[in-house]
Design a protein around this motif. Structure first.
Motif, PDB file in Angstrom:
ATOM      1  N   GLU A 105       0.764  -1.413  -0.211  1.00 12.23           N
ATOM      2  CA  GLU A 105       0.087  -0.139  -0.020  1.00 12.23           C
ATOM      3  C   GLU A 105       0.805   1.340   0.059  1.00 12.23           C
ATOM      4  O   GLU A 105       0.504   2.208  -0.391  1.00 12.23           O
ATOM      5  CB  GLU A 105      -1.051   0.070   1.178  1.00 12.23           C
ATOM      6  CG  GLU A 105      -1.916  -1.254   1.270  1.00 12.23           C
ATOM      7  CD  GLU A 105      -2.821  -1.100   2.519  1.00 12.23           C
ATOM      8  OE1 GLU A 105      -2.607  -0.126   3.353  1.00 12.23           O
ATOM      9  OE2 GLU A 105      -3.769  -1.708   2.390  1.00 12.23           O
ATOM     10  N   GLY A 106       1.955   1.044   0.628  1.00 13.20           N
ATOM     11  CA  GLY A 106       2.921   2.431   0.699  1.00 13.20           C
ATOM     12  C   GLY A 106       2.690   3.136   2.043  1.00 13.20           C
ATOM     13  O   GLY A 106       1.695   3.349   2.178  1.00 13.20           O
ATOM     14  N   PRO A 107       3.633   3.434   2.954  1.00 16.57           N
ATOM     15  CA  PRO A 107       3.281   4.025   4.076  1.00 16.57           C
ATOM     16  C   PRO A 107       3.108   5.554   3.829  1.00 16.57           C
ATOM     17  O   PRO A 107       3.543   5.917   2.733  1.00 16.57           O
ATOM     18  CB  PRO A 107       4.790   3.977   4.783  1.00 16.57           C
ATOM     19  CG  PRO A 107       5.588   3.577   3.713  1.00 16.57           C
ATOM     20  CD  PRO A 107       5.084   2.803   2.494  1.00 16.57           C
ATOM     21  N   ARG A 108       2.333   6.031   4.513  1.00 13.60           N
ATOM     22  CA  ARG A 108       1.474   7.475   4.576  1.00 13.60           C
ATOM     23  C   ARG A 108       2.482   8.422   5.311  1.00 13.60           C
ATOM     24  O   ARG A 108       2.144   9.666   5.299  1.00 13.60           O
ATOM     25  CB  ARG A 108       0.226   7.276   4.701  1.00 13.60           C
ATOM     26  CG  ARG A 108      -0.635   6.593   3.740  1.00 13.60           C
ATOM     27  CD  ARG A 108      -0.273   6.745   2.375  1.00 13.60           C
ATOM     28  NE  ARG A 108      -0.563   7.853   1.997  1.00 13.60           N
ATOM     29  CZ  ARG A 108       0.050   8.497   0.847  1.00 13.60           C
ATOM     30  NH1 ARG A 108       0.746   7.649  -0.084  1.00 13.60           N
ATOM     31  NH2 ARG A 108      -0.170   9.703   0.437  1.00 13.60           N
ATOM     32  N   LEU A 146      12.234   8.223  -2.369  1.00 17.00           N
ATOM     33  CA  LEU A 146      11.211   9.396  -1.949  1.00 17.00           C
ATOM     34  C   LEU A 146      10.973   9.095  -0.563  1.00 17.00           C
ATOM     35  O   LEU A 146      11.046   8.026   0.206  1.00 17.00           O
ATOM     36  CB  LEU A 146       9.944   9.097  -2.886  1.00 17.00           C
ATOM     37  CG  LEU A 146      10.089   9.369  -4.216  1.00 17.00           C
ATOM     38  CD1 LEU A 146      10.217   8.007  -5.005  1.00 17.00           C
ATOM     39  CD2 LEU A 146       8.641   9.764  -4.652  1.00 17.00           C
ATOM     40  N   PRO A 147      10.190  10.211   0.064  1.00 17.06           N
ATOM     41  CA  PRO A 147      10.057  10.345   1.427  1.00 17.06           C
ATOM     42  C   PRO A 147       8.576   9.113   1.353  1.00 17.06           C
ATOM     43  O   PRO A 147       8.249   8.726   0.252  1.00 17.06           O
ATOM     44  CB  PRO A 147       9.467  11.403   1.762  1.00 17.06           C
ATOM     45  CG  PRO A 147       9.113  12.063   0.585  1.00 17.06           C
ATOM     46  CD  PRO A 147      10.116  11.377  -0.606  1.00 17.06           C
ATOM     47  N   ALA A 148       8.219   8.757   2.622  1.00 18.81           N
ATOM     48  CA  ALA A 148       7.024   7.872   2.795  1.00 18.81           C
ATOM     49  C   ALA A 148       5.821   8.372   2.293  1.00 18.81           C
ATOM     50  O   ALA A 148       4.845   7.744   1.969  1.00 18.81           O
ATOM     51  CB  ALA A 148       6.811   7.500   4.291  1.00 18.81           C
ATOM     52  N   ASP A 149       5.727   9.751   2.170  1.00 15.85           N
ATOM     53  CA  ASP A 149       4.388  10.425   1.898  1.00 15.85           C
ATOM     54  C   ASP A 149       4.393  11.217   0.788  1.00 15.85           C
ATOM     55  O   ASP A 149       4.438  12.593   0.908  1.00 15.85           O
ATOM     56  CB  ASP A 149       3.764  11.072   2.909  1.00 15.85           C
ATOM     57  CG  ASP A 149       4.837  12.222   3.639  1.00 15.85           C
ATOM     58  OD1 ASP A 149       5.904  12.206   3.640  1.00 15.85           O
ATOM     59  OD2 ASP A 149       4.293  12.901   4.277  1.00 15.85           O
ATOM     60  N   PRO A 150       5.021  10.876  -0.249  1.00 20.37           N
ATOM     61  CA  PRO A 150       5.220  11.902  -1.566  1.00 20.37           C
ATOM     62  C   PRO A 150       4.196  12.681  -2.103  1.00 20.37           C
ATOM     63  O   PRO A 150       3.322  12.133  -1.929  1.00 20.37           O
ATOM     64  CB  PRO A 150       5.953  10.934  -2.767  1.00 20.37           C
ATOM     65  CG  PRO A 150       5.439   9.758  -2.426  1.00 20.37           C
ATOM     66  CD  PRO A 150       5.283   9.538  -0.888  1.00 20.37           C
ATOM     67  N   ASP A 151       4.318  13.940  -2.271  1.00 20.08           N
ATOM     68  CA  ASP A 151       3.385  14.798  -2.829  1.00 20.08           C
ATOM     69  C   ASP A 151       3.799  15.231  -4.206  1.00 20.08           C
ATOM     70  O   ASP A 151       4.821  14.846  -4.764  1.00 20.08           O
ATOM     71  CB  ASP A 151       2.950  15.867  -1.859  1.00 20.08           C
ATOM     72  CG  ASP A 151       4.055  16.659  -1.602  1.00 20.08           C
ATOM     73  OD1 ASP A 151       5.083  16.858  -2.350  1.00 20.08           O
ATOM     74  OD2 ASP A 151       4.119  17.488  -0.337  1.00 20.08           O
TER      75      ASP A 151
END
Length: 258
Positions: free
Chosen positions: A9-12, A56-61
Protein backbone atom coordinates in the motif's frame (compact mmCIF):
# COMPACT_ATOMS: atom_id res chain seq x y z
CA UNK A 1 -1.82 -6.10 8.63
CA UNK A 2 1.45 -7.75 7.59
CA UNK A 3 4.64 -5.92 6.67
CA UNK A 4 4.15 -7.08 3.09
CA UNK A 5 0.65 -5.53 3.02
CA UNK A 6 2.05 -2.27 4.38
CA UNK A 7 4.69 -2.17 1.66
CA UNK A 8 2.15 -2.96 -1.03
CA UNK A 9 0.00 0.00 0.00
CA UNK A 10 2.92 2.35 0.69
CA UNK A 11 3.42 3.99 4.11
CA UNK A 12 1.73 7.37 4.41
CA UNK A 13 4.16 9.09 6.77
CA UNK A 14 7.82 8.93 7.72
CA UNK A 15 6.78 7.52 11.08
CA UNK A 16 4.96 4.67 9.33
CA UNK A 17 8.22 3.51 7.75
CA UNK A 18 9.58 2.54 11.16
CA UNK A 19 11.74 -0.33 9.95
CA UNK A 20 14.89 0.51 7.94
CA UNK A 21 14.01 -2.13 5.35
CA UNK A 22 10.60 -0.60 4.60
CA UNK A 23 12.38 2.05 2.50
CA UNK A 24 15.92 0.68 2.28
CA UNK A 25 17.31 3.14 -0.28
CA UNK A 26 16.27 6.11 1.84
CA UNK A 27 17.51 4.40 5.00
CA UNK A 28 20.89 3.89 3.33
CA UNK A 29 21.21 7.43 2.01
CA UNK A 30 20.28 8.97 5.36
CA UNK A 31 22.56 6.53 7.19
CA UNK A 32 25.80 4.74 6.31
CA UNK A 33 25.70 5.79 2.64
CA UNK A 34 24.98 9.49 3.30
CA UNK A 35 28.26 10.36 1.58
CA UNK A 36 26.76 9.23 -1.73
CA UNK A 37 23.49 11.14 -1.41
CA UNK A 38 22.43 13.62 -4.06
CA UNK A 39 19.51 15.66 -2.73
CA UNK A 40 16.78 17.98 -3.94
CA UNK A 41 14.08 18.86 -1.39
CA UNK A 42 13.06 15.55 0.20
CA UNK A 43 14.34 13.43 -2.70
CA UNK A 44 17.57 11.46 -2.36
CA UNK A 45 19.40 9.38 -4.91
CA UNK A 46 22.72 7.69 -5.50
CA UNK A 47 24.89 9.09 -8.28
CA UNK A 48 23.72 7.17 -11.37
CA UNK A 49 27.29 6.01 -12.00
CA UNK A 50 27.17 4.23 -8.63
CA UNK A 51 23.68 2.70 -8.75
CA UNK A 52 20.38 3.93 -10.24
CA UNK A 53 18.24 3.80 -7.07
CA UNK A 54 16.30 6.88 -5.97
CA UNK A 55 14.45 7.36 -2.68
CA UNK A 56 11.23 9.21 -1.96
CA UNK A 57 9.86 10.10 1.46
CA UNK A 58 7.12 7.85 2.80
CA UNK A 59 4.41 10.38 1.89
CA UNK A 60 5.43 11.86 -1.49
CA UNK A 61 3.36 14.74 -2.89
CA UNK A 62 3.39 16.72 -6.12
CA UNK A 63 6.32 18.86 -5.00
CA UNK A 64 8.38 15.73 -4.40
CA UNK A 65 7.68 14.45 -7.91
CA UNK A 66 8.69 17.87 -9.25
CA UNK A 67 12.00 17.41 -7.43
CA UNK A 68 12.40 13.90 -8.86
CA UNK A 69 11.92 15.38 -12.33
CA UNK A 70 14.47 18.10 -11.61
CA UNK A 71 17.08 15.58 -10.44
CA UNK A 72 16.60 13.17 -13.34
CA UNK A 73 15.80 15.72 -16.05
CA UNK A 74 13.21 15.41 -18.85
CA UNK A 75 13.43 11.95 -20.37
CA UNK A 76 15.57 10.73 -17.47
CA UNK A 77 15.04 7.33 -15.91
CA UNK A 78 13.85 7.04 -12.30
CA UNK A 79 14.37 3.69 -10.56
CA UNK A 80 12.64 3.01 -7.25
CA UNK A 81 13.28 -0.01 -5.03
CA UNK A 82 11.06 -1.61 -2.40
CA UNK A 83 8.56 1.20 -2.26
CA UNK A 84 4.78 1.20 -2.66
CA UNK A 85 4.07 4.54 -4.31
CA UNK A 86 3.58 4.90 -8.07
CA UNK A 87 4.83 7.81 -10.16
CA UNK A 88 2.34 10.28 -11.66
CA UNK A 89 0.03 8.81 -14.30
CA UNK A 90 1.78 10.57 -17.18
CA UNK A 91 5.21 9.12 -16.36
CA UNK A 92 5.81 6.14 -18.71
CA UNK A 93 6.68 2.92 -16.86
CA UNK A 94 9.80 1.22 -18.21
CA UNK A 95 9.51 -1.87 -16.04
CA UNK A 96 7.69 -2.99 -12.93
CA UNK A 97 8.67 -6.12 -11.05
CA UNK A 98 7.20 -7.87 -8.03
CA UNK A 99 9.98 -8.86 -5.68
CA UNK A 100 10.81 -10.54 -2.41
CA UNK A 101 12.86 -9.17 0.45
CA UNK A 102 14.67 -11.89 2.40
CA UNK A 103 16.52 -11.49 5.69
CA UNK A 104 19.01 -13.58 7.65
CA UNK A 105 17.18 -16.28 9.55
CA UNK A 106 19.49 -19.24 10.09
CA UNK A 107 22.21 -18.45 7.54
CA UNK A 108 25.36 -20.53 8.12
CA UNK A 109 27.65 -17.66 7.09
CA UNK A 110 31.28 -18.66 6.56
CA UNK A 111 34.35 -17.42 4.67
CA UNK A 112 35.24 -19.20 1.44
CA UNK A 113 38.87 -20.19 0.78
CA UNK A 114 38.54 -19.66 -2.97
CA UNK A 115 36.92 -16.21 -2.77
CA UNK A 116 39.04 -13.15 -3.52
CA UNK A 117 38.30 -9.52 -2.73
CA UNK A 118 37.46 -7.50 -5.85
CA UNK A 119 38.25 -3.82 -6.27
CA UNK A 120 38.38 -1.00 -8.82
CA UNK A 121 41.02 -2.77 -10.90
CA UNK A 122 38.60 -5.68 -11.38
CA UNK A 123 35.68 -3.55 -12.57
CA UNK A 124 36.14 -4.28 -16.31
CA UNK A 125 35.93 -8.03 -15.62
CA UNK A 126 33.01 -7.52 -13.23
CA UNK A 127 31.11 -5.57 -15.88
CA UNK A 128 31.80 -8.29 -18.44
CA UNK A 129 30.42 -10.93 -16.06
CA UNK A 130 27.37 -8.78 -15.38
CA UNK A 131 26.81 -8.37 -19.12
CA UNK A 132 26.85 -12.16 -19.55
CA UNK A 133 24.65 -12.97 -16.56
CA UNK A 134 22.31 -9.96 -16.03
CA UNK A 135 22.01 -10.07 -12.21
CA UNK A 136 20.48 -6.58 -12.01
CA UNK A 137 21.77 -3.00 -11.85
CA UNK A 138 25.56 -2.87 -11.67
CA UNK A 139 27.65 0.02 -12.99
CA UNK A 140 31.26 1.08 -13.02
CA UNK A 141 31.21 2.50 -9.48
CA UNK A 142 28.88 0.00 -7.79
CA UNK A 143 31.94 -1.64 -6.26
CA UNK A 144 32.32 1.46 -4.05
CA UNK A 145 29.20 0.51 -2.06
CA UNK A 146 30.82 -2.36 -0.16
CA UNK A 147 32.92 -5.50 -0.32
CA UNK A 148 32.68 -7.65 -3.45
CA UNK A 149 34.02 -11.18 -3.58
CA UNK A 150 34.75 -13.26 -6.65
CA UNK A 151 35.89 -16.69 -7.71
CA UNK A 152 38.29 -17.18 -10.62
CA UNK A 153 38.88 -20.23 -12.75
CA UNK A 154 41.94 -20.31 -15.03
CA UNK A 155 42.38 -16.64 -14.21
CA UNK A 156 38.90 -15.65 -15.39
CA UNK A 157 36.28 -14.17 -13.07
CA UNK A 158 33.37 -16.63 -13.18
CA UNK A 159 31.28 -15.75 -10.12
CA UNK A 160 30.80 -12.85 -7.74
CA UNK A 161 28.59 -11.38 -5.01
CA UNK A 162 28.86 -8.26 -2.91
CA UNK A 163 27.27 -5.50 -0.87
CA UNK A 164 24.93 -2.76 -2.08
CA UNK A 165 22.34 -0.97 0.09
CA UNK A 166 23.32 -0.26 3.69
CA UNK A 167 20.45 0.76 6.00
CA UNK A 168 21.64 1.23 9.58
CA UNK A 169 22.27 -2.21 11.06
CA UNK A 170 21.70 -4.04 7.77
CA UNK A 171 23.65 -4.72 4.56
CA UNK A 172 22.17 -5.95 1.30
CA UNK A 173 23.83 -8.79 -0.60
CA UNK A 174 23.63 -8.08 -4.32
CA UNK A 175 25.33 -8.62 -7.67
CA UNK A 176 25.11 -12.39 -7.24
CA UNK A 177 26.01 -13.97 -10.57
CA UNK A 178 27.69 -17.05 -12.00
CA UNK A 179 28.99 -17.63 -15.50
CA UNK A 180 27.08 -20.30 -17.41
CA UNK A 181 30.25 -22.39 -17.74
CA UNK A 182 30.38 -23.08 -13.98
CA UNK A 183 26.71 -23.16 -13.01
CA UNK A 184 25.60 -26.06 -10.87
CA UNK A 185 28.82 -26.04 -8.82
CA UNK A 186 27.37 -24.10 -5.88
CA UNK A 187 29.56 -21.03 -6.37
CA UNK A 188 26.73 -18.51 -5.92
CA UNK A 189 25.70 -20.01 -2.60
CA UNK A 190 29.28 -20.12 -1.36
CA UNK A 191 29.83 -16.46 -2.21
CA UNK A 192 26.56 -15.40 -0.58
CA UNK A 193 27.63 -17.16 2.63
CA UNK A 194 31.08 -15.55 2.43
CA UNK A 195 29.64 -12.05 1.93
CA UNK A 196 27.17 -12.70 4.76
CA UNK A 197 30.09 -13.66 7.00
CA UNK A 198 31.80 -10.32 6.39
CA UNK A 199 28.57 -8.45 7.06
CA UNK A 200 28.04 -10.25 10.36
CA UNK A 201 31.66 -9.72 11.37
CA UNK A 202 31.08 -5.97 11.53
CA UNK A 203 27.78 -6.34 13.39
CA UNK A 204 25.24 -5.91 10.57
CA UNK A 205 22.51 -8.31 9.47
CA UNK A 206 22.48 -9.57 5.86
CA UNK A 207 19.42 -9.20 3.65
CA UNK A 208 18.75 -9.36 -0.06
CA UNK A 209 16.19 -8.78 -2.79
CA UNK A 210 15.17 -10.92 -5.72
CA UNK A 211 12.49 -10.90 -8.37
CA UNK A 212 9.59 -13.05 -7.20
CA UNK A 213 9.60 -14.73 -10.61
CA UNK A 214 13.24 -15.83 -10.15
CA UNK A 215 12.20 -18.95 -8.29
CA UNK A 216 15.60 -20.64 -8.61
CA UNK A 217 17.34 -17.77 -6.84
CA UNK A 218 14.64 -17.55 -4.16
CA UNK A 219 14.90 -21.28 -3.49
CA UNK A 220 18.68 -20.98 -3.21
CA UNK A 221 18.50 -18.11 -0.72
CA UNK A 222 15.87 -19.89 1.37
CA UNK A 223 17.99 -23.05 1.38
CA UNK A 224 20.87 -20.95 2.77
CA UNK A 225 18.72 -19.79 5.69
CA UNK A 226 17.18 -16.53 4.46
CA UNK A 227 13.52 -15.99 5.27
CA UNK A 228 10.84 -13.88 3.63
CA UNK A 229 10.23 -10.49 5.24
CA UNK A 230 8.23 -8.61 2.60
CA UNK A 231 7.05 -8.58 -1.00
CA UNK A 232 8.13 -5.18 -2.35
CA UNK A 233 7.80 -3.79 -5.83
CA UNK A 234 10.55 -2.43 -8.06
CA UNK A 235 9.88 -0.03 -10.89
CA UNK A 236 11.53 2.28 -13.35
CA UNK A 237 9.80 5.21 -15.07
CA UNK A 238 10.68 8.00 -17.47
CA UNK A 239 10.34 11.67 -16.58
CA UNK A 240 8.01 13.19 -19.22
CA UNK A 241 9.41 16.15 -21.19
CA UNK A 242 6.82 18.59 -19.84
CA UNK A 243 7.80 17.84 -16.22
CA UNK A 244 10.56 20.45 -16.41
CA UNK A 245 7.92 23.19 -16.53
CA UNK A 246 6.91 22.35 -12.96
CA UNK A 247 10.34 23.13 -11.44
CA UNK A 248 10.70 25.85 -8.82
CA UNK A 249 13.61 28.08 -7.93
CA UNK A 250 16.42 26.21 -6.15
CA UNK A 251 16.39 28.40 -3.05
CA UNK A 252 12.95 27.25 -1.92
CA UNK A 253 13.22 23.69 -3.20
CA UNK A 254 16.39 22.83 -1.28
CA UNK A 255 14.98 24.01 2.06
CA UNK A 256 14.83 21.22 4.64
CA UNK A 257 11.49 19.46 4.61
CA UNK A 258 12.32 16.29 6.52
Amino acid sequence: MSTADTLAEGPRSEEAAAHPLDNPVRSSLTGPHARFAERRGRILRYPPAVTPWLALPADPDGRDWDDVAALAGPGGTVTIAAFGESPPDDWPIVFQVDGVQLVDGTVAAAPDPEAVLLGPADVPEMLELVERTRPGPFTGRTVELGAYLGIRRSGQLVAMAGERLSPTGWTEISGVCTDESVRGQGLAGRLVLAVAHGIRERGDTPFLHAAASNTNAVRLYESLGFVLRARPRFLSALVPPHASAARREDGDRTAARD
